[in-house]
Scaffold this active site. Structure first.
Site, PDB file in Angstrom:
ATOM      1  N   LYS A  59       6.778   0.246   1.248  1.00 56.89           N
ATOM      2  CA  LYS A  59       5.426  -0.323   1.328  1.00 56.89           C
ATOM      3  C   LYS A  59       5.345  -1.374   2.432  1.00 56.89           C
ATOM      4  O   LYS A  59       4.338  -1.473   3.149  1.00 56.89           O
ATOM      5  CB  LYS A  59       5.020  -0.939  -0.008  1.00 56.89           C
ATOM      6  CG  LYS A  59       3.631  -1.592  -0.003  1.00 56.89           C
ATOM      7  CD  LYS A  59       2.519  -0.610   0.370  1.00 56.89           C
ATOM      8  CE  LYS A  59       1.157  -1.283   0.503  1.00 56.89           C
ATOM      9  NZ  LYS A  59       0.610  -1.732  -0.793  1.00 56.89           N
ATOM     10  N   LYS A 113      -0.162 -11.838   3.216  1.00 56.65           N
ATOM     11  CA  LYS A 113       0.988 -11.955   2.318  1.00 56.65           C
ATOM     12  C   LYS A 113       2.000 -10.838   2.574  1.00 56.65           C
ATOM     13  O   LYS A 113       3.213 -11.071   2.654  1.00 56.65           O
ATOM     14  CB  LYS A 113       0.486 -11.923   0.872  1.00 56.65           C
ATOM     15  CG  LYS A 113       1.563 -11.937  -0.201  1.00 56.65           C
ATOM     16  CD  LYS A 113       1.917 -10.548  -0.715  1.00 56.65           C
ATOM     17  CE  LYS A 113       0.742  -9.882  -1.402  1.00 56.65           C
ATOM     18  NZ  LYS A 113       1.116  -8.551  -1.979  1.00 56.65           N
TER      19      LYS A 113
END
Length: 292
Positions: free
Chosen positions: A171, A239
């Site tokens: 990811k 983030k």
């Protein structure tokens, strides 16, 4: 009927929980805000007042949370998931977090006899609504097979990529590619506009050639229309790019283009655009040329 405890009913989690209800699962959801729980109830699910209540009788527990500290608190906390989940249950974390946090959760879960899958997703809000997410899954082969029916109910492209933490690593790579792609699409859009080209026509022909991509198709029109309603917020991509940079540094991998994308995303968030869709990076790119 398999019972699912579902923690986190936000932009991604809400539609995913609804799809699990539609697939025939008994879903009990918990969220910090009551309206999200009420929406799940209206869609045929059940509501819980606490994490403990949501997971206590569940065969499968699902978490979709914003960041690593949230997962640590909800899963590892004194009255969190692992304090209340039954031995033998399966914990599926769809959050995008640090690989080391995932491995820590897996180790703690194993001590309680709980199997885990880290299963971060890609596809944005529409992918969650359509149950068409791409899911990169880390964990044991046995846990993957046990969780496959749940994964199939929310995703379309589902791949077991390795042991615990591998899903989060893939990811991170996904977010690296997407951020760079969004940045380049934004530059191309700013360039086309400055040259006075019909951007709709330009996007159409670019999409048919080697420059074509899902990012171009999904985000180019948003940039052209200045429509940045969040499907995936810039602050969350900020983030994620932090996760990419930290993980790359750990293994000594240089990401020069990723570093530039990271700084552009950080600048956009610092200038107040964090709540926009990540296609809103266009605003930061355009500002560099005095065009926004």
């Amino acid at each position: 009927m398999t019972r699912i405890g579902f923690i986190g009913l936000g932009i991604m989690g809400g539609p995913m929980a609804a799809n699990l209800v539609a697939a025939g699962y008994e879903v009990t959801g918990y969220n910090r805000s009551q309206p999200k729980i009420d929406k799940l109830i209206a869609e045929g699910g059940k509501g819980a007042r606490t994490v403990a209540e949501a997971v206590r009788d569940a065969d499968v527990v699902v978490t979709v949370l914003p960041d690593s500290p949230d997962v640590e608190q909800v899963v590892l906390g004194s009255d969190g998931v692992l304090a209340n989940i039954a031995s033998g249950a399966l914990l599926v974390d769809f959050s995008t977090i640090r690989p080391d946090t995932t491995r820590a959760v897996d180790e703690a879960a194993a001590e309680k006899g709980v199997r885990t899958l880290d299963a971060p997703v890609s596809g944005g809000e529409q992918g969650a609504i359509d149950a068409a997410l791409s899911i990169m899954v880390g964990g044991t082969a046995e846990a993957f097979e046990a969780g496959r029916p749940v994964l199939d109910s929310v995703g379309k492209t589902i791949v077991h990529v390795g042991p615990a933490g591998a899903g989060q690593t893939v990811k991170a790579a996904n977010q690296l590619v997407v951020a760079g792609n969004i940045g380049l699409v934004a530059e191309a859009m700013s360039f086309l506009e400055a040259q006075g080209v019909d951007t709709e026509a330009g996007l159409r022909v670019l999409g048919g050639g080697l420059a074509g991509s899902k990012v171009l198709d999904a985000k180019g029109p948003k940039m052209a229309d200045r429509e940045f309603k969040p499907g995936f917020r810039l602050e969350l991509h900020h983030k994620d790019m932090g996760i990419v940079q930290a993980a790359a540094r750990e293994v000594g991998v240089a990401t020069p283009l990723g570093a530039v994308a990271t700084q552009l995303v950080a600048a956009a968030v610092a200038q107040g655009d964090g709540s926009l869709d990540h296609s809103g990076l266009f605003r930061q790119i355009a500002r560099l040329s005095g065009r926004e």
